[in-house]
Design a protein around this motif. Structure first.
Motif, PDB file in Angstrom:
ATOM      1  N   GLY A   9      35.599 -12.901   8.993  1.00  0.00           N
ATOM      2  CA  GLY A   9      36.270 -13.726   9.769  1.00  0.00           C
ATOM      3  C   GLY A   9      37.478 -14.140   9.583  1.00  0.00           C
ATOM      4  O   GLY A   9      37.617 -15.053   8.187  1.00  0.00           O
ATOM      5  N   PRO A  10      38.524 -14.804  10.147  1.00  0.00           N
ATOM      6  CA  PRO A  10      39.741 -16.230  10.318  1.00  0.00           C
ATOM      7  C   PRO A  10      39.067 -16.916   9.520  1.00  0.00           C
ATOM      8  O   PRO A  10      37.671 -17.803   9.676  1.00  0.00           O
ATOM      9  CB  PRO A  10      40.131 -16.036  11.435  1.00  0.00           C
ATOM     10  CG  PRO A  10      39.468 -15.932  12.513  1.00  0.00           C
ATOM     11  CD  PRO A  10      38.211 -14.355  12.032  1.00  0.00           C
ATOM     12  N   ASP A  11      39.524 -18.388   8.938  1.00  0.00           N
ATOM     13  CA  ASP A  11      39.790 -19.000   8.414  1.00  0.00           C
ATOM     14  C   ASP A  11      40.984 -19.980   9.295  1.00  0.00           C
ATOM     15  O   ASP A  11      41.257 -19.876   9.368  1.00  0.00           O
ATOM     16  CB  ASP A  11      39.909 -19.349   7.740  1.00  0.00           C
ATOM     17  CG  ASP A  11      39.027 -19.073   5.767  1.00  0.00           C
ATOM     18  OD1 ASP A  11      37.446 -19.959   6.106  1.00  0.00           O
ATOM     19  OD2 ASP A  11      38.606 -19.320   4.999  1.00  0.00           O
ATOM     20  N   TYR A  12      39.536 -21.404   9.216  1.00  0.00           N
ATOM     21  CA  TYR A  12      41.275 -22.096  10.084  1.00  0.00           C
ATOM     22  C   TYR A  12      40.321 -23.797   9.225  1.00  0.00           C
ATOM     23  O   TYR A  12      39.307 -23.640   8.682  1.00  0.00           O
ATOM     24  CB  TYR A  12      39.567 -21.922  11.792  1.00  0.00           C
ATOM     25  CG  TYR A  12      39.967 -21.345  12.334  1.00  0.00           C
ATOM     26  CD1 TYR A  12      41.551 -20.656  13.008  1.00  0.00           C
ATOM     27  CD2 TYR A  12      38.795 -20.524  12.330  1.00  0.00           C
ATOM     28  CE1 TYR A  12      42.067 -19.201  13.372  1.00  0.00           C
ATOM     29  CE2 TYR A  12      39.410 -19.202  13.233  1.00  0.00           C
ATOM     30  CZ  TYR A  12      40.662 -19.002  13.846  1.00  0.00           C
ATOM     31  OH  TYR A  12      40.983 -17.413  14.970  1.00  0.00           O
ATOM     32  N   THR A  13      41.222 -24.680   9.384  1.00  0.00           N
ATOM     33  CA  THR A  13      40.994 -25.934   8.638  1.00  0.00           C
ATOM     34  C   THR A  13      40.233 -26.852   9.500  1.00  0.00           C
ATOM     35  O   THR A  13      38.975 -27.346   8.691  1.00  0.00           O
ATOM     36  CB  THR A  13      42.480 -26.494   8.851  1.00  0.00           C
ATOM     37  OG1 THR A  13      43.739 -25.997   7.848  1.00  0.00           O
ATOM     38  CG2 THR A  13      42.433 -28.214   8.489  1.00  0.00           C
ATOM     39  N   VAL A  14      40.084 -26.735  11.031  1.00  0.00           N
ATOM     40  CA  VAL A  14      39.045 -27.549  11.630  1.00  0.00           C
ATOM     41  C   VAL A  14      38.691 -26.686  12.681  1.00  0.00           C
ATOM     42  O   VAL A  14      40.081 -25.847  13.373  1.00  0.00           O
ATOM     43  CB  VAL A  14      39.727 -28.500  12.276  1.00  0.00           C
ATOM     44  CG1 VAL A  14      39.145 -29.243  13.185  1.00  0.00           C
ATOM     45  CG2 VAL A  14      40.377 -29.729  10.969  1.00  0.00           C
ATOM     46  N   ILE A  15      37.324 -26.439  12.587  1.00  0.00           N
ATOM     47  CA  ILE A  15      36.965 -26.103  14.489  1.00  0.00           C
ATOM     48  C   ILE A  15      36.060 -26.391  15.042  1.00  0.00           C
ATOM     49  O   ILE A  15      35.761 -27.736  14.535  1.00  0.00           O
ATOM     50  CB  ILE A  15      36.265 -25.117  13.426  1.00  0.00           C
ATOM     51  CG1 ILE A  15      36.301 -23.803  13.094  1.00  0.00           C
ATOM     52  CG2 ILE A  15      35.037 -24.533  14.806  1.00  0.00           C
ATOM     53  CD1 ILE A  15      35.543 -23.267  12.358  1.00  0.00           C
ATOM     54  N   VAL A  16      36.645 -26.525  15.997  1.00  0.00           N
ATOM     55  CA  VAL A  16      35.855 -28.276  17.189  1.00  0.00           C
ATOM     56  C   VAL A  16      34.573 -27.407  18.288  1.00  0.00           C
ATOM     57  O   VAL A  16      35.709 -25.611  18.320  1.00  0.00           O
ATOM     58  CB  VAL A  16      37.470 -28.782  18.216  1.00  0.00           C
ATOM     59  CG1 VAL A  16      36.803 -29.801  19.126  1.00  0.00           C
ATOM     60  CG2 VAL A  16      38.329 -29.606  17.234  1.00  0.00           C
ATOM     61  N   ILE A  17      33.683 -27.065  18.174  1.00  0.00           N
ATOM     62  CA  ILE A  17      32.952 -27.226  19.067  1.00  0.00           C
ATOM     63  C   ILE A  17      32.761 -27.784  20.620  1.00  0.00           C
ATOM     64  O   ILE A  17      32.196 -28.869  20.588  1.00  0.00           O
ATOM     65  CB  ILE A  17      31.321 -26.825  18.603  1.00  0.00           C
ATOM     66  CG1 ILE A  17      31.315 -26.368  17.013  1.00  0.00           C
ATOM     67  CG2 ILE A  17      30.219 -26.302  18.898  1.00  0.00           C
ATOM     68  CD1 ILE A  17      30.392 -26.422  16.436  1.00  0.00           C
ATOM     69  N   GLY A  18      33.112 -27.023  21.317  1.00  0.00           N
ATOM     70  CA  GLY A  18      33.559 -27.898  23.293  1.00  0.00           C
ATOM     71  C   GLY A  18      35.046 -27.598  23.498  1.00  0.00           C
ATOM     72  O   GLY A  18      35.666 -28.657  22.779  1.00  0.00           O
ATOM     73  N   ALA A  19      35.356 -27.372  25.380  1.00  0.00           N
ATOM     74  CA  ALA A  19      36.133 -27.766  25.214  1.00  0.00           C
ATOM     75  C   ALA A  19      36.294 -28.659  26.473  1.00  0.00           C
ATOM     76  O   ALA A  19      36.588 -27.960  27.214  1.00  0.00           O
ATOM     77  CB  ALA A  19      37.104 -25.763  25.742  1.00  0.00           C
ATOM     78  N   GLY A  20      35.707 -29.510  26.802  1.00  0.00           N
ATOM     79  CA  GLY A  20      35.590 -30.675  27.366  1.00  0.00           C
ATOM     80  C   GLY A  20      36.916 -31.368  26.678  1.00  0.00           C
ATOM     81  O   GLY A  20      37.548 -31.302  26.507  1.00  0.00           O
ATOM     82  N   ALA A  21      36.491 -32.088  27.669  1.00  0.00           N
ATOM     83  CA  ALA A  21      37.431 -33.524  27.384  1.00  0.00           C
ATOM     84  C   ALA A  21      37.667 -34.073  26.205  1.00  0.00           C
ATOM     85  O   ALA A  21      39.129 -33.952  25.822  1.00  0.00           O
ATOM     86  CB  ALA A  21      37.190 -34.918  28.099  1.00  0.00           C
ATOM     87  N   ALA A  22      36.669 -33.812  25.505  1.00  0.00           N
ATOM     88  CA  ALA A  22      35.836 -34.991  23.904  1.00  0.00           C
ATOM     89  C   ALA A  22      37.229 -33.083  23.404  1.00  0.00           C
ATOM     90  O   ALA A  22      38.013 -33.813  22.248  1.00  0.00           O
ATOM     91  CB  ALA A  22      34.699 -35.235  23.685  1.00  0.00           C
ATOM     92  N   GLY A  23      36.297 -33.049  23.224  1.00  0.00           N
ATOM     93  CA  GLY A  23      37.288 -31.014  22.323  1.00  0.00           C
ATOM     94  C   GLY A  23      38.611 -31.343  22.132  1.00  0.00           C
ATOM     95  O   GLY A  23      39.328 -30.874  21.811  1.00  0.00           O
ATOM     96  N   LEU A  24      38.789 -31.416  23.898  1.00  0.00           N
ATOM     97  CA  LEU A  24      40.341 -31.170  24.119  1.00  0.00           C
ATOM     98  C   LEU A  24      41.444 -32.156  23.504  1.00  0.00           C
ATOM     99  O   LEU A  24      41.978 -32.034  22.558  1.00  0.00           O
ATOM    100  CB  LEU A  24      40.785 -30.942  25.624  1.00  0.00           C
ATOM    101  CG  LEU A  24      40.226 -29.790  26.628  1.00  0.00           C
ATOM    102  CD1 LEU A  24      40.423 -29.939  27.442  1.00  0.00           C
ATOM    103  CD2 LEU A  24      40.940 -27.795  25.280  1.00  0.00           C
TER     104      LEU A  24
END
Length: 381
Positions: A9-24
């Motif tokens: 799979g691809p590599d990312y500098t930062v992964i955010v889990i959750g697309a609610g207000a805090a994640g966005l």
């Protein structure tokens, strides 16, 4: 930029889990610093949990304090935005910021690997130096395991599934819990033609009015948040007494702590928008805590047996993070992250956002926390 490679799979500098207000908010704060980021969201679209809540749900905080950095609500949005306004706002924010969200991607487990993290989803394993968990403190509705609960012949539901006040017309309703969701339910039921409303409360609420006259009390949240906790406690207690009087006269037990203290430790608060008037008018009766369910009846700690048509458990939520993070030592006994915002979690590169309530608003706090986390991540790259 050095990162730990996953098995595929691809590599990312930062992964955010959750697309609610805090994640966005976290994705936006990182993106403005040029940091590569992707948001993983298990649901098929943004704000799915909001879509499932009852149709009359509104924020208890004023729209002026309920925004993410750099984007206001559309003109003519109500002072206390309803759930449709919130859904539209979050969609607009993600679109305006160009935030990349991978929908339908549930994270099953996070694993330390070298000086980074492996994020295992149902489809693949991703890797990153930094992972931000933004799944929310209200992820899973929680109901106590009351004795005899399975025998109850009425309807038992959680406050998250309230529906509309019209669903309860002509019915007797027992609301269990006097926190934020309990009073949200009572505020709506107070306007319905129910047969009876009972409130079962172990502890009284730290209760504030939604408005004093035409002034939204939430507008003072920013000022209150700057005060020492003991002063904020005193201010909340004085406001409650001045506006509502002595609620103990109507059977409501006292709160165990001051409002600000309780919010910080127990994450419990409540806002009145009609429930107290109904309580004083005798439309809502305060009763003892629930002891057990017995067929059509609910036995209380004082021996009283009620026979409600509906029991609404306003008994809170859980994060549901144990399976994902249970062996990392970052959760307390209730599964709540010990750290939040820019506070280090004890596991380098693992961050939490939106896991604590605030005297201002969830959205405003999310923006501040996102900035704090993004600064530290960008500094370490």
């Amino acid at each position: 930029m050095p990162i730990v490679l996953g098995p595929k799979g691809p590599d990312y500098t930062v992964i955010v889990i959750g697309a609610g207000a805090a994640g966005l908010a976290a994705a936006d704060a990182l993106g403005r610093r040029g940091v590569r980021v992707v948001v993983l969201e298990k649901e098929p679209r943004i704000a799915e949990p909001w879509r499932r809540r009852h149709e009359k749900l509104t924020l208890n905080t004023h729209r002026a304090l309920s925004t993410l950095p750099g984007l206001a609500y559309p003109p003519r949005t109500a002072a206390f935005p309803n759930k449709d306004a919130i859904i539209g706002y979050l969609e607009d924010f993600a679109r305006a910021r160009g935030i990349r969200v991978e929908f339908g991607t549930a994270v099953e487990r996070i694993e330390r690997r070298g000086n980074g993290w492996l994020v295992h989803t149902g489809r693949e394993t991703l890797s990153a130096r930094n992972v931000i968990v933004a799944t929310g403190r209200d992820r899973l509705p929680w109901t106590p395991d009351w004795q005899g609960k399975a025998t109850f012949t009425g309807k038992l539901s959680h406050a998250a599934d309230f529906g509309t006040a019209q669903d309860y017309v002509g019915k007797s309703v027992l609301v269990v819990g006097a926190g934020n969701s309990g009073f949200d339910v009572l505020n709506h039921l107070a306007r319905a033609d129910t047969k009876a409303i009972w409130l079962s409360a172990r502890q009284g609420p730290s209760l504030m009015p939604k408005r004093i006259g035409k002034v939204a009390v939430a507008r003072f949240g920013g000022f209150m948040a700057m005060l020492p906790t003991w002063i904020a406690d005193a201010a909340i207690a004085a406001t409650q007494r001045l506006v509502f009087g002595d609620l103990a006269r109507f059977g409501l037990p006292p709160a165990p702590k001051g409002g600000a203290s309780r919010l910080g430790v127990e994450q419990i608060a409540a806002v009145d928008d009609g429930a107290v008037a109904a309580l004083k008018a005798g439309w809502i009766s305060v009763v003892a805590p629930v002891a057990a369910f017995e067929g059509a009846g609910v036995r209380l700690n004082d021996g009283t047996v009620l026979e409600p048509d509906v029991v609404i458990a306003a008994t809170g939520y859980r994060t549901g993070l144990e399976a994902m993070l249970g062996d990392l030592g970052v959760l307390d006994a209730k599964g709540v992250p010990k750290a939040n915002g820019g506070t280090p979690s004890g596991q380098p590169g693992l961050w939490f956002i939106g896991m604590r309530p605030s005297l201002t608003s969830y959205f405003h706090s999310a923006g501040l926390q996102a900035e704090a986390i993004a600064r530290q991540i960008a500094k370490g790259l």
